[in-house]
Design a protein around this motif. Sequence first.
Motif, PDB file in Angstrom:
ATOM      1  N   LEU A  22      60.054 -86.981  -4.493  1.00 20.57           N
ATOM      2  CA  LEU A  22      59.180 -87.952  -5.139  1.00 20.57           C
ATOM      3  C   LEU A  22      59.711 -89.355  -4.918  1.00 20.57           C
ATOM      4  O   LEU A  22      60.917 -89.548  -4.715  1.00 20.57           O
ATOM      5  N   ARG A  23      58.818 -90.302  -4.970  1.00 24.28           N
ATOM      6  CA  ARG A  23      59.197 -91.708  -4.984  1.00 24.28           C
ATOM      7  C   ARG A  23      58.431 -92.376  -6.123  1.00 24.28           C
ATOM      8  O   ARG A  23      57.309 -91.974  -6.428  1.00 24.28           O
ATOM      9  N   PRO A  24      59.029 -93.410  -6.709  1.00 23.55           N
ATOM     10  CA  PRO A  24      58.360 -94.061  -7.836  1.00 23.55           C
ATOM     11  C   PRO A  24      56.992 -94.608  -7.428  1.00 23.55           C
ATOM     12  O   PRO A  24      56.868 -95.086  -6.297  1.00 23.55           O
ATOM     13  N   PRO A  25      55.990 -94.579  -8.293  1.00 23.57           N
ATOM     14  CA  PRO A  25      56.033 -94.042  -9.663  1.00 23.57           C
ATOM     15  C   PRO A  25      55.468 -92.624  -9.761  1.00 23.57           C
ATOM     16  O   PRO A  25      54.899 -92.262 -10.774  1.00 23.57           O
ATOM     17  N   MET A  26      55.617 -91.810  -8.696  1.00 25.62           N
ATOM     18  CA  MET A  26      55.070 -90.449  -8.739  1.00 25.62           C
ATOM     19  C   MET A  26      55.671 -89.677  -9.917  1.00 25.62           C
ATOM     20  O   MET A  26      56.798 -89.912 -10.317  1.00 25.62           O
ATOM     21  N   VAL A  27      54.890 -88.748 -10.421  1.00 22.53           N
ATOM     22  CA  VAL A  27      55.326 -87.971 -11.578  1.00 22.53           C
ATOM     23  C   VAL A  27      55.502 -86.516 -11.170  1.00 22.53           C
ATOM     24  O   VAL A  27      54.641 -85.943 -10.502  1.00 22.53           O
ATOM     25  N   SER A  28      56.595 -85.961 -11.583  1.00 21.56           N
ATOM     26  CA  SER A  28      56.916 -84.576 -11.278  1.00 21.56           C
ATOM     27  C   SER A  28      55.812 -83.644 -11.767  1.00 21.56           C
ATOM     28  O   SER A  28      55.251 -83.830 -12.856  1.00 21.56           O
ATOM     29  N   THR A  29      55.517 -82.618 -10.958  1.00 20.98           N
ATOM     30  CA  THR A  29      54.546 -81.624 -11.422  1.00 20.98           C
ATOM     31  C   THR A  29      55.205 -80.615 -12.361  1.00 20.98           C
ATOM     32  O   THR A  29      54.527 -79.881 -13.059  1.00 20.98           O
ATOM     33  N   ASP A  30      56.520 -80.591 -12.355  1.00 22.32           N
ATOM     34  CA  ASP A  30      57.256 -79.768 -13.324  1.00 22.32           C
ATOM     35  C   ASP A  30      57.306 -80.594 -14.610  1.00 22.32           C
ATOM     36  O   ASP A  30      58.301 -81.233 -14.912  1.00 22.32           O
ATOM     37  N   ASN A  31      56.188 -80.598 -15.310  1.00 23.15           N
ATOM     38  CA  ASN A  31      56.008 -81.563 -16.397  1.00 23.15           C
ATOM     39  C   ASN A  31      55.501 -80.864 -17.647  1.00 23.15           C
ATOM     40  O   ASN A  31      54.298 -80.845 -17.938  1.00 23.15           O
ATOM     41  N   PRO A  32      56.418 -80.266 -18.418  1.00 27.95           N
ATOM     42  CA  PRO A  32      55.999 -79.544 -19.617  1.00 27.95           C
ATOM     43  C   PRO A  32      55.240 -80.446 -20.599  1.00 27.95           C
ATOM     44  O   PRO A  32      55.554 -81.629 -20.745  1.00 27.95           O
ATOM     45  N   VAL A  33      54.259 -79.866 -21.237  1.00 27.56           N
ATOM     46  CA  VAL A  33      53.416 -80.597 -22.183  1.00 27.56           C
ATOM     47  C   VAL A  33      53.579 -79.965 -23.563  1.00 27.56           C
ATOM     48  O   VAL A  33      53.468 -78.743 -23.707  1.00 27.56           O
ATOM     49  N   SER A  34      53.842 -80.807 -24.543  1.00 26.86           N
ATOM     50  CA  SER A  34      53.939 -80.330 -25.926  1.00 26.86           C
ATOM     51  C   SER A  34      52.770 -80.914 -26.701  1.00 26.86           C
ATOM     52  O   SER A  34      52.676 -82.123 -26.867  1.00 26.86           O
ATOM     53  N   GLN A  35      51.892 -80.054 -27.135  1.00 29.10           N
ATOM     54  CA  GLN A  35      50.735 -80.509 -27.917  1.00 29.10           C
ATOM     55  C   GLN A  35      51.012 -80.213 -29.381  1.00 29.10           C
ATOM     56  O   GLN A  35      51.112 -79.051 -29.788  1.00 29.10           O
ATOM     57  N   TYR A  36      51.164 -81.266 -30.135  1.00 30.69           N
ATOM     58  CA  TYR A  36      51.533 -81.146 -31.549  1.00 30.69           C
ATOM     59  C   TYR A  36      50.291 -81.323 -32.422  1.00 30.69           C
ATOM     60  O   TYR A  36      49.450 -82.171 -32.142  1.00 30.69           O
ATOM     61  N   ILE A  37      50.252 -80.570 -33.487  1.00 30.41           N
ATOM     62  CA  ILE A  37      49.161 -80.719 -34.454  1.00 30.41           C
ATOM     63  C   ILE A  37      49.763 -80.764 -35.855  1.00 30.41           C
ATOM     64  O   ILE A  37      50.609 -79.934 -36.208  1.00 30.41           O
ATOM     65  N   LYS A  38      49.331 -81.764 -36.615  1.00 31.90           N
ATOM     66  CA  LYS A  38      49.828 -81.881 -37.992  1.00 31.90           C
ATOM     67  C   LYS A  38      48.655 -82.298 -38.872  1.00 31.90           C
ATOM     68  O   LYS A  38      47.924 -83.234 -38.521  1.00 31.90           O
ATOM     69  N   THR A  39      48.486 -81.625 -39.977  1.00 24.89           N
ATOM     70  CA  THR A  39      47.441 -82.062 -40.902  1.00 24.89           C
ATOM     71  C   THR A  39      48.086 -82.759 -42.085  1.00 24.89           C
ATOM     72  O   THR A  39      49.210 -82.439 -42.483  1.00 24.89           O
ATOM     73  N   PHE A  40      47.374 -83.748 -42.598  1.00 28.01           N
ATOM     74  CA  PHE A  40      47.898 -84.475 -43.769  1.00 28.01           C
ATOM     75  C   PHE A  40      46.723 -85.036 -44.553  1.00 28.01           C
ATOM     76  O   PHE A  40      45.616 -85.188 -44.017  1.00 28.01           O
ATOM     77  N   GLU A  41      46.992 -85.335 -45.810  1.00 27.46           N
ATOM     78  CA  GLU A  41      46.004 -86.039 -46.628  1.00 27.46           C
ATOM     79  C   GLU A  41      46.569 -87.401 -46.969  1.00 27.46           C
ATOM     80  O   GLU A  41      47.772 -87.541 -47.183  1.00 27.46           O
ATOM     81  N   VAL A  42      45.709 -88.386 -47.018  1.00 28.12           N
ATOM     82  CA  VAL A  42      46.171 -89.727 -47.363  1.00 28.12           C
ATOM     83  C   VAL A  42      46.396 -89.772 -48.880  1.00 28.12           C
ATOM     84  O   VAL A  42      45.497 -89.413 -49.648  1.00 28.12           O
ATOM     85  N   PRO A  43      47.591 -90.147 -49.300  1.00 32.95           N
ATOM     86  CA  PRO A  43      47.848 -90.198 -50.741  1.00 32.95           C
ATOM     87  C   PRO A  43      46.898 -91.179 -51.432  1.00 32.95           C
ATOM     88  O   PRO A  43      46.474 -92.167 -50.827  1.00 32.95           O
ATOM     89  N   GLU A  44      46.591 -90.864 -52.669  1.00 33.83           N
ATOM     90  CA  GLU A  44      45.647 -91.674 -53.449  1.00 33.83           C
ATOM     91  C   GLU A  44      45.986 -93.165 -53.379  1.00 33.83           C
ATOM     92  O   GLU A  44      45.143 -94.014 -53.149  1.00 33.83           O
ATOM     93  N   SER A  45      47.285 -93.472 -53.547  1.00 33.95           N
ATOM     94  CA  SER A  45      47.708 -94.879 -53.629  1.00 33.95           C
ATOM     95  C   SER A  45      47.500 -95.634 -52.320  1.00 33.95           C
ATOM     96  O   SER A  45      47.510 -96.848 -52.283  1.00 33.95           O
ATOM     97  N   MET A  46      47.318 -94.915 -51.220  1.00 33.41           N
ATOM     98  CA  MET A  46      47.207 -95.578 -49.915  1.00 33.41           C
ATOM     99  C   MET A  46      45.770 -95.623 -49.411  1.00 33.41           C
ATOM    100  O   MET A  46      45.498 -96.171 -48.342  1.00 33.41           O
ATOM    101  N   LYS A  47      44.849 -95.058 -50.202  1.00 34.53           N
ATOM    102  CA  LYS A  47      43.506 -94.814 -49.659  1.00 34.53           C
ATOM    103  C   LYS A  47      42.718 -96.073 -49.345  1.00 34.53           C
ATOM    104  O   LYS A  47      41.904 -96.083 -48.429  1.00 34.53           O
ATOM    105  N   THR A  48      42.910 -97.104 -50.107  1.00 33.82           N
ATOM    106  CA  THR A  48      42.089 -98.307 -49.894  1.00 33.82           C
ATOM    107  C   THR A  48      42.757 -99.274 -48.937  1.00 33.82           C
ATOM    108  O   THR A  48      42.283-100.380 -48.727  1.00 33.82           O
ATOM    109  N   GLU A  49      43.878 -98.895 -48.374  1.00 32.12           N
ATOM    110  CA  GLU A  49      44.668 -99.842 -47.600  1.00 32.12           C
ATOM    111  C   GLU A  49      44.571 -99.585 -46.109  1.00 32.12           C
ATOM    112  O   GLU A  49      44.147 -98.516 -45.671  1.00 32.12           O
TER     113      GLU A  49
END
Lengths: 305, 615
Positions: B106-133
């Motif tokens: 490879l030469r810059p800026p090529m990207v390696s095809t050996d390129n693991p992908v981490s797909q993260y998922i997180k659920t959350f609720e906005v706390p009451e005190s932060m809702k209007t902000e």
Amino acid sequence: MEIVFGDLSLGVRKGGAEYIFAYNTGGLESLRKGRREFVFRRPDLAFWRATTDNDRGCGFSARSSVWMGADRFFKVENYSVTADGTLLRWDELIAPANNSLIDSPLRKASSVSIRFAYSTVTKPEAEVFVTYSLSEEGSGLRVDYEYRGTEGLPGLPVCGLRFTLPFPVDSFDWEGLSGETYPDRMWGAQEGVFHHEGAEICPYVMPQEYGMHMRTRRLTMHVRKDSLSVSAVTDEGFNFSLLPNSPHELENAWHNIELPAYRRSYLTIAAAVRGVGGIDSWGSDVGERWQIDAAGTYRTSFVIE
Amino acid sequence: MGSDLSYLSDLNVFQVGRRAAHSDHIHYRSKEEAESRKSSFYLSLDGKWDLIWSPDPSKREEEFYLDGFSSRRIRKVRVPGHVETQGFGQIQYINTMYPWEGREMLRPPMVSTDNPVSQYIKTFEVPESMKTERLILRFEGVETAFYLYLNGRFVGYSEDSFTPSEFEVTDFVREGENRLCVEVYKRSKASWVEDQDFFRFSGIFRPVYLYALPSCHVDDMWAKTDLRRDEGGDFELRLKLSYSKPDFKGRLAYRLGSLVSGELELDSNLTSWESGTYSIPLVKQYHYKAPNLYDFEISVYDSEGKLLEYIPYRIGFKHIEVENEILMYNYHRLTICGVNRHEWSAKGGRAISLDEMKKDIEIIKGANINSVRTCHYPDRVEWYYLCDEAGILLMSETNMESHGSWQKDGAVEPSWNVPGDNEEWEPMMLDRCISNFETFKNHTSIIFWSVGNESYCGSVIKAMYDYFKSADNTRLVHYEGVFHRPEMKKCVSDVESQMYAPPERIISYFKKEWRKPFLVCEYMHCMGNSLGGFKDYDDLFDEYLGYAGGYIWDYIDQALLKKDEVTGELYLAYGGDNGEKRTDYEFSCNGIVDALRREKPAVQEVRAVYGNRLW
């Protein structure tokens, strides 16, 4: 003292201690006090230290690899005994020459020493002389070591004697410098009396030379109720390491967990210690004043009791 | 559908929708809240997240960010943490060579095809005190590039593994459960300039927060100080403000101990403000021997006098300069007794805990070390606060190292080096400098900005140096790599910096070409049984006034606790122990402490040699 002119060994009994010096293996074969044997095999000539990262990086270990062999093997050139001032050459000691000594007053000599001359398995050869001395008035076994080098040999990794004790030590104390010290890394050490429980474990992630203690006055090793000590004879003291593994075991391991279990203790008394270096780990050798020129002469003396 | 993967190799796209970098101050709802150090403006999102890990982009779940997505591939992963240390993907240690060496050309800026992908998922609720902000998502470290989605919509993209990335998500959140999705790529164009001599990890390895902004918020502050020669101090405050509504009116008060206080009227047109310089007749100086800090505070009120936010900070007065080719600190010669520090944990890799950081402070102070180089990237934000308090002078280094592009097994061969003279790399590299400076500029402990490490030298690096010089006239700027292009020394780096220079080479510099203070940015390579001859460097302080000292390489071994497959014993594993190729094996371990922070024998020498200079 009681001297035994054996067929293949010189035996000495003094106080509660018994010593056997073997002509055929070339050194102290036994040191027994009561029921405790302190010698596993006769001492080795210590010429190798497990390669440090800096030694490897600068190619030192490759250049000096002949000393690895010299550490494992040596030749006994000759030996002689001096008892109460009478010199007995090697051919006056072995059978049948020793027959004539059975009634000799030398069997009650008040001082006796045995001197071994060795040559190294290098080309060219270097000479080593080790003299063990005992006397009525002396407190223990005095050991005088001398290496006489020659031109044409690569730098020495270490130069001294290595005793293999047949047991793990429970603890040891030394009077000298704090911590691990080498000729180029002893500036920060404090003088004092120090104690260590159990064996010194290699503090480096990949096993290598470690645990040297420079300029020591006295070392005492404890095993159960017994102890063995080494005392300095000269003002410079002596340099020692007391390790649970031999340099060859350390050399072969990639990680500490691969080292053999702690069954025996390896006590090295070094007449000359190579520095560890530190400028980098890929080319710079140890500073010249801290290298060991194989053409030099190096001596150390100490008393074991 | 899915992420636009062209970003990964497009030099113009190193961020999309990211907020401007800003100071690392924390805002609280009250002074009492500040004292408890728990800001209710912040919601930590750290903990167990869902993860879909794929060995390369073609295996990823392109629609993972859409509501209603489900998959049997979902596993659990800890955030913050690398994925590799949690069983996902190959652990690899490698030094100068790029991690794809021998597998892809490879030469810059090529990207390696050996390129693991981490797909993260997180659920959350906005706390009451932060809702209007207004709401901000803050990622303090993600390696090496990530796409951010919230509730099925693309929010933004960012690189630079070691600086915070923030996105405003006020318009993305919803009532009830919010679904945050992050798609992390192990390789990107950034990999060419994140070629540090370390383990190559990926994932969300530093904390993640959702935080709220009150109706008026100090987005950025610079409490700029300078110690004068007459022991007085100069103080200047620069602020950047933002508002929720266009008709805001209110008031801001600031105070620096009993030295300075002031107020200003706020309205939503005022988005930046400078106090001008306060000249204070006498101040306590900040020094590594006596890290005197003053309490600084900002309070923002609405038109009814209600406190909207309270910002505490600790600020000191110091002065660093080069005078007569000598490095001077507070008008005395500075002798740097330093160490390079990678962030490291034998369990977490570069995901380290606050306790580990505190232990580092204790060991570093105990070894009489007075300065740390944050090699070769900005550290966790907390580290700078700890150093302020402890009196550890910092060289804050920008996240850049590209030695694989020009250094081939020690030989200098710059035929395709990056960033070099390649203009197209400049915006991306400047962004890294901006993030470093803007985030940490209030930390009194920082004496040097460092452009980065071992990246040769060219016009881009000169531009990075120039940026720091123009942004901050209270600190010096360091770069070593110009050593390889001596014709550029006149315009890059305030000090002559070299690495692993033997004492003779330093002596020769003073005899032949002394034009700047001499700093050894890396020396005393503490690999295995080492650190011999250290005293020779100490002697240089006495001989040469221009000798400014150096930074030991380095603080901590990079090794990971691993279970031996044969015996079940735990041991410290280094390069090669996880089967990776290529690797540089035990070269990852050069610390004065081992990976479990146990001091090596060399520390007694460090303590004594450095202790000799701490007058």
